[in-house]
Scaffold this motif. Structure first.
Motif, short mmCIF file in Angstrom:
data_model
loop_
_atom_site.label_atom_id
_atom_site.label_comp_id
_atom_site.label_asym_id
_atom_site.label_seq_id
_atom_site.Cartn_x
_atom_site.Cartn_y
_atom_site.Cartn_z
N LEU A 132 41.43 55.49 9.86
CA LEU A 132 42.11 54.90 10.92
C LEU A 132 41.51 55.51 12.42
CD1 LEU A 132 45.91 54.96 10.31
CD2 LEU A 132 44.19 53.06 9.95
N LEU A 133 41.00 56.72 12.43
CA LEU A 133 40.48 57.37 13.62
C LEU A 133 39.07 56.81 14.01
CD1 LEU A 133 40.94 59.73 15.76
CD2 LEU A 133 39.58 61.27 14.28
N VAL A 134 38.99 56.19 15.29
CA VAL A 134 37.69 55.95 15.78
C VAL A 134 37.60 57.01 17.05
CG1 VAL A 134 38.05 53.64 15.15
CG2 VAL A 134 38.61 54.36 17.31
N PRO A 135 36.19 56.93 17.83
CA PRO A 135 35.87 57.93 18.87
C PRO A 135 36.92 57.92 19.93
CG PRO A 135 34.07 56.82 17.97
CD PRO A 135 34.92 56.18 17.13
N ILE A 136 37.51 56.81 20.05
CA ILE A 136 38.32 56.82 21.53
C ILE A 136 39.96 56.30 21.11
CG2 ILE A 136 36.58 56.71 23.17
CD1 ILE A 136 36.90 53.70 23.14
N GLY A 137 40.21 56.54 19.80
CA GLY A 137 41.70 55.89 19.69
C GLY A 137 41.90 56.11 18.07
N VAL A 138 43.04 55.59 17.62
CA VAL A 138 43.57 55.27 16.30
C VAL A 138 43.64 53.96 15.86
CG1 VAL A 138 45.02 56.16 14.64
CG2 VAL A 138 44.40 57.87 16.46
N ARG A 139 43.17 53.50 14.88
CA ARG A 139 43.49 51.94 14.44
C ARG A 139 44.84 52.02 14.14
NH1 ARG A 139 38.42 52.54 11.29
NH2 ARG A 139 36.67 51.40 12.69
N LEU A 187 36.14 64.98 20.72
CA LEU A 187 37.20 63.93 20.65
C LEU A 187 37.64 63.49 21.88
CD1 LEU A 187 38.46 61.72 18.49
CD2 LEU A 187 40.03 63.16 18.30
N LEU A 188 38.33 64.53 22.56
CA LEU A 188 38.78 63.97 23.98
C LEU A 188 37.99 63.73 24.98
CD1 LEU A 188 42.03 66.65 24.20
CD2 LEU A 188 41.96 64.15 23.37
N LEU A 189 36.70 64.35 24.89
CA LEU A 189 35.78 64.04 25.93
C LEU A 189 35.29 62.92 25.65
CD1 LEU A 189 33.80 67.56 26.13
CD2 LEU A 189 35.20 66.64 27.82
N THR A 190 35.09 62.55 24.74
CA THR A 190 34.47 60.73 24.25
C THR A 190 35.72 59.92 24.83
OG1 THR A 190 33.31 61.71 22.33
CG2 THR A 190 33.99 59.34 22.63
N ALA A 191 36.94 60.30 24.44
CA ALA A 191 37.84 59.41 25.10
C ALA A 191 37.85 59.42 26.38
CB ALA A 191 39.16 59.82 24.37
N LEU A 192 37.91 60.59 27.34
CA LEU A 192 37.94 60.65 28.87
C LEU A 192 36.52 60.04 29.28
CD1 LEU A 192 39.02 64.36 28.47
CD2 LEU A 192 40.50 62.18 29.54
N GLU A 193 35.60 59.61 28.67
CA GLU A 193 34.67 59.10 29.35
C GLU A 193 35.00 57.54 29.89
OE1 GLU A 193 31.56 58.76 26.31
OE2 GLU A 193 30.94 60.92 26.42
N ARG A 194 36.20 57.29 29.22
CA ARG A 194 36.45 55.74 29.76
C ARG A 194 36.94 55.94 31.16
NH1 ARG A 194 36.34 51.74 25.61
NH2 ARG A 194 34.70 52.54 24.42
N LEU A 195 37.47 56.97 31.88
CA LEU A 195 37.54 57.01 33.11
C LEU A 195 36.46 56.35 34.07
CD1 LEU A 195 38.71 60.57 33.23
CD2 LEU A 195 40.22 58.75 33.51
#
Length: 712
Positions: free
Chosen positions: A599-606, A660-668
């Motif tokens: 389920l885990l993807v680099p910026i969320g959870v399926r 993992l969080l840094l990758t998600a935060l790139e969406r800023l």
């Protein structure tokens, strides 16, 4: 497992400074990229201003003045956009606006002049290169607590010998008057009612329509035109399978001269009472005071978010950026009944706050508010507002349930939620843990007791406890009750009728808290202890799927004893993140492994395993297609929160989670700059989708960031 891939390299990854957030010429100068990046500012009432970074309205929801005429609802698009034209001293005219039309043509193509877009706090700044020496900077912000937008322009950078040569700035407003969910079709015989006087105009689309004002300083001059622009394309609505064209009305144009260092501001307002300085010689002085007031408020929010430092934007720019993003969702829900009874205007106070679930189209939802509250309010130090929100929702409780949502029209709230109230127990627990505000517990405890009793005895939508195992069940045909609530027409995509896994984790957590609170208040806690014990005795026995190594998503499906749903979903994470003693350590580790692997993807959870036959690999298309995929694979960024909780409980390793969080935060830096979207596509490149700004996405990333930083 994603967390095991390239860990050493990823650990070195760092973000650009998210506080001084900027997107450059590579995005701004590319039409397709610029049209797919958005900005957002809000006013604390539910109103907002938003658009693409190049100025085109790519959504029907975009507008420079989208007023919440009955806060936080009745959102109405009044001014959709402004186009700018600059006449240089030599006579050359530069058109800075961008409009996309039904045939795909773009005219004008002002993105060619857009050098970069930056965020100054929460104020988007658009930098246009006019000549080698000259730049025009546009800033947009809203007055907090008012349906008022400021659009300010400033010239920078001329050479000394050219400073005395003014240029002419022409502002071209486009006006509407409609609900933000709809669109407008114009007519040759429909002319807005426009009253103009030199540097201002008053606009009403038709008799009885909302009245609003466009006001510049005395050096500007307004010239009426009364023109329709036909079939403007909203490309984002095309992708969503919704009506995608609109006609917009130009009431006239403002012209003014500018020199280097001079600021000129157009004020757009739907307020009934106007400041006496508007449009006078004190116009820009008043605007400057408004800007300073706005900047001070931002500074105050940062100082409250972390009281241990003097400069949060330097010491922790991620937290600073997310704290300001969080503020956009926290809005007033005034007490209209009291206002009507006293015949006084509704007051905007900290004790009447709520949370907008997402921009641009959601209102305030009970479930979303309770899930978001810890991140948006507790992690940012806004305790009085958290208290007011919890009290407000408790006051709306009916038959033991808080509202699921408040309709756009301001009609009576809807109560179709099995988990929203249980999330309130969780939010209350964290609030008391953070603030030790036991007076609120004493005040609300009778209401909480009544709520538990309704759940035990049975309440709306067949929600009630099964006496045999103590588990909570619920559901009826045609009604969506859990957070996986997609519904199109009469089709409930993921009905999850029966005993849902996260609902029962929440139920257990609520009973645990009630037992503890009863003891604190010297009240008999035995009934809560007995109920909690019964749930604990049966939870793992009923939900553990030994063959799969994870938890069933629903047991006793559709009320059929023993019927189970073995879909691999993220909901089971809450049985670990919310509860300490429902599962063994081995079971918890197995669940984490399965979720990480599938389920885990680099910026969320399926929301569903790729191996499931019901899995949808795309979230796009018309409402049937999108809602059919909403919880059938689509990845949600807010689910990173419980994932981080579980990972830290099992592995106690913050270092592994940081990439993992840094990758998600790139969406800023992508989609809507400075905030986080609702969902992402479950397959690469994990394109953002859904609402461009979502409360629980920001809330859970903020909370997770503090956890990984060791600050919470």
């Amino acid at each position: 497992m994603i967390l095991e891939r390239d860990t050493a390299e990823s650990a070195q990854q760092e973000l650009p400074d998210p506080w001084r957030l900027a997107v450059g010429r590579d995005i701004c100068g590319n039409a397709q990229q610029a049209l797919n990046h958005e900005w957002l500012v809000t006013n604390g009432l539910g109103g907002y201003a938003s658009g693409s970074i190049c100025g085109a309205t790519t959504r029907s929801y975009h507008g420079l003045l989208v007023a919440a005429l009955q806060p936080p609802v009745a959102r109405t698009v009044l001014v959709s956009k402004l186009d700018e034209e600059v006449a240089l001293p030599g006579g050359e005219i530069l058109k800075l606006g961008v409009n996309e039309y039904h045939d795909g043509s773009i005219d004008p193509q002002g993105y060619q002049y857009l050098e970069q877009v930056t965020l100054e706090g929460d104020i988007p700044c658009f930098h246009y290169r006019l000549t080698e020496q000259l730049q025009l900077v546009k800033r947009i912000w809203m007055e907090y607590g008012q349906n008022t937008t400021y659009v300010q322009y400033m010239l920078e950078g001329m050479t000394d010998e050219e400073q005395d040569e003014p240029l002419t700035l022409t502002l071209v407003p486009f006006c509407l008057s409609r609900d933000y969910h709809s669109s407008t079709q114009g007519s040759d015989d429909w002319h807005f009612i426009v009253d103009s006087q030199n540097n201002r105009c008053r606009v009403r689309a038709y008799d009885g329509a909302p009245l609003y004002h466009l006001i510049a300083d005395p050096t500007a001059f307004f010239s009426p035109t009364g023109l329709w622009y036909w079939r403007v394309l909203h490309r984002q609505e095309s992708e969503r399978g919704l009506p995608n064209q609109e006609d917009i009305y130009q009431p006239g144009i403002f012209s003014m001269s500018m020199t280097v260092g001079k600021r000129v501001t157009l004020i757009l307002t739907a307020e009934h009472t106007l400041a006496s300085e508007f449009g006078t010689a004190s116009h820009e002085e008043f605007v400057n005071a408004a800007l300073i007031r706005h900047q001070r408020r931002v500074h105050h929010l940062l100082s409250v978010a972390d009281r241990t430092v003097n400069n949060l934007e330097q010491s922790d720019p991620v937290l600073a950026r997310l704290a300001i993003a969080a503020d956009q969702f926290i809005v007033a829900r005034p007490d209209y009944e009291q206002a009507n009874a006293t015949r006084q205007p509704p007051r905007l106070t900290p004790d009447r706050k709520t949370i907008i679930a997402g921009y641009p189209w959601f209102t305030d939802w009970g479930r979303d508010s309770m899930i978001s509250l810890p991140g948006l309010l507790l992690c940012t130090g806004r305790y009085s507002e958290a208290r007011g929100l919890l009290k407000a929702f408790a006051s709306y409780m009916r038959d033991g349930l808080i509202p699921n949502r408040f309709p756009d029209t301001g009609a009576s709230p809807e109560y179709n939620t099995i988990d929203g109230t249980l999330w309130m127990f969780h939010a209350l627990g964290l609030y008391f843990q953070t603030t030790s505000d036991w007076s609120l517990l004493k005040e609300l405890f009778p209401t909480l007791q009544e709520s538990i009793e309704h759940h035990v005895q049975g309440t709306l939508f067949h929600i009630g406890m099964d006496a045999a195992d103590g588990l909570l069940t619920g559901g009826e045909d045609g009604v969506q009750l859990t957070w996986m609530d997609a519904k199109v027409g009469d089709w409930v995509v993921t009905p999850r009728r029966g005993k849902a896994v996260e609902v029962n984790a929440l139920w257990y957590a609520a009973l645990t808290r009630m037992e503890s609170w009863a003891v604190r208040l010297s009240t008999d806690a035995s009934s809560y202890s007995q109920l909690r014990t019964r749930v604990r005795q049966h939870f793992a026995q009923r939900f553990w799927y030994a063959e799969g190594g994870y938890l069933y998503d629903v047991v006793d499906v559709d009320g059929v004893a023993g019927k189970v749903d073995a879909s691999l979903r993220p909901n089971q994470l809450f049985a670990i993140s919310l509860c300490r003693d429902l599962l063994s350590t081995e079971q918890c580790a197995s669940i984490l492994q399965q979720v990480t692997q599938h389920l885990l993807v680099p910026i969320g959870v399926r929301t569903l395993s790729q191996n499931d036959p019901e899995y949808r690999k795309h979230f796009k298309g018309d409402p049937w297609q999108r809602d059919g995929a909403y919880h059938q694979g689509t990845a949600w960024q807010w689910l990173l929160g419980p994932y981080v909780d579980v990972y830290l409980r099992i592995h106690k390793d913050r270092v592994q989670l940081r990439p993992l969080l840094l990758t998600a935060l790139e969406r800023l830096w992508s989609n809507c700059i400075g905030t986080i979207s609702e969902v992402v596509e479950p397959e690469e490149p994990y394109t953002a989708a859904g609402c461009c700004a979502q409360a629980w996405s920001v809330a859970e990333l903020l909370r997770s960031w503090l956890l990984v930083q060791g600050k919470s």
